[in-house]
Design a protein around this motif. Structure first.
Motif, short mmCIF file in Angstrom:
data_model
loop_
_atom_site.label_atom_id
_atom_site.label_comp_id
_atom_site.label_asym_id
_atom_site.label_seq_id
_atom_site.Cartn_x
_atom_site.Cartn_y
_atom_site.Cartn_z
N SER A 218 14.23 -16.37 14.97
CA SER A 218 14.81 -14.92 15.04
C SER A 218 13.57 -13.96 14.33
CB SER A 218 15.88 -14.59 14.09
OG SER A 218 15.80 -14.86 12.64
N PRO A 219 13.22 -12.72 14.44
CA PRO A 219 12.18 -11.90 13.91
C PRO A 219 12.03 -12.31 12.33
CG PRO A 219 13.16 -10.58 15.37
CD PRO A 219 14.17 -11.77 15.32
N ALA A 220 13.32 -12.42 11.53
CA ALA A 220 13.26 -12.53 10.23
C ALA A 220 12.49 -13.79 9.95
CB ALA A 220 14.71 -12.60 9.43
N ARG A 221 12.54 -14.93 10.76
CA ARG A 221 12.14 -16.30 10.59
C ARG A 221 10.40 -16.29 11.05
NH1 ARG A 221 15.59 -21.09 12.43
NH2 ARG A 221 14.21 -22.06 10.83
N PHE A 222 9.68 -14.96 11.29
CA PHE A 222 8.37 -15.14 11.66
C PHE A 222 7.39 -15.92 10.34
CE2 PHE A 222 8.33 -11.82 14.88
CZ PHE A 222 7.56 -12.30 15.94
#
Length: 273
Positions: A218-222
């Motif tokens: 997810s974008p939070a896990r970049f």
């Protein structure tokens, strides 16, 4: 000869490679300041083994302030911090203070004082202090994690104009940000006491295992992604005086994984006192 070689090599180092250190240390008691502006831009992203077009340009502007100080003949301290602004139209703008590094380099072999045809050799250790930006996005300024890094550095001046250097390092990051193995090579040539050039190769190998778009991403896990980067740069430096210089640099990402396919432009002004 020693003064010409060391002075030319220190000034020829491009801004993209400053954080990795050098075996040619500043004169004891001498301080060097460098102010650099770096512009990175791309319209493509390397995802896994594929290069994909982005819906808009991804830009990153950074102002870096770097300092090195010679403590003794074989010991030097370095410091780097900065401020950056990124822009990617689909998600907007991001800005903040960059990660800051504080390093110490110990040279245990000086090629100019050692018997035999040996290179200069040094060890550098540094602390990384995370900046104040949001790391959760494709336009993030950095990974948002403090840490430590260590490297061994070798360098050899083959003539009074030409030299090579290389370093191998390991970077530890806190939290879920993957650790990294770093490798850098540099070639330096002094045309005269006023003009010098360098070419560099840089490789960062992430120890992570999460790909963008993979199950669970997810974008939070970049910051958790495996970001591998291969790049090169070229730099041209002009010394207005023995203590004032300006450098122009160009770099480009040539391979990688989960990383922007950046072109990198830099202008630096350096002062020693």
């Amino acid at each position: 000869m020693k003064k010409l070689v060391i002075g030319g090599l220190l000034l020829a180092s491009p801004v993209m490679a400053l954080a990795e250190g050098t075996p040619w240390l500043a004169i004891p008691g001498e301080t060097s300041l460098q102010l650099s502006t770096v512009f990175q831009s791309t319209d493509a992203f390397r995802q896994n083994d594929d290069k994909n077009q982005l819906p808009a340009d991804l830009d990153l502007d950074t102002i870096w302030l770097s300092l090195t100080h010679g403590i003794s003949d074989n010991l030097a301290v370095d410091f780097r911090t900065g401020y950056a602004e990124s822009d990617f139209a689909p998600v907007g703008e991001e800005s903040g203070r960059t990660d800051t590094t504080l390093g110490l380099t110990w040279r245990f072999v000086d090629e100019f004082l050692s018997a035999g045809n040996v290179p200069s050799a040094a060890v550098r250790v540094a602390a990384i202090f995370e900046g104040n930006y949001d790391p959760k996005g494709v336009n993030a300024i950095g990974d948002g994690a403090s840490g430590l890094e260590a490297s061994i550095i070798l360098g050899k001046a083959f003539t009074d104009r030409f030299a090579l250097s290389g370093d191998l390092g390991y970077r530890y990051r806190q939290g879920d940000v993957p650790n990294e193995v770093t490798f850098n090579l540099g070639a330096y040539y002094s045309f005269s006491q006023s003009l010098s050039a360098s070419v560099g190769y840089h490789n960062t190998n992430s120890r992570g295992d999460l790909d963008i778009g993979a199950p669970g991403f997810s974008p939070a896990r970049f910051p958790e992604t495996e970001e591998d980067i291969e790049s090169f740069d070229v730099s041209l430096t002009y010394n207005f005086t023995p203590s004032i210089n300006m450098a122009l640099s160009y770099g480009s990402v040539i391979d990688g994984q989960n990383t922007p396919d950046n072109d990198i432009y830099a202008v630096s002004l350096g002062v020693s006192f």
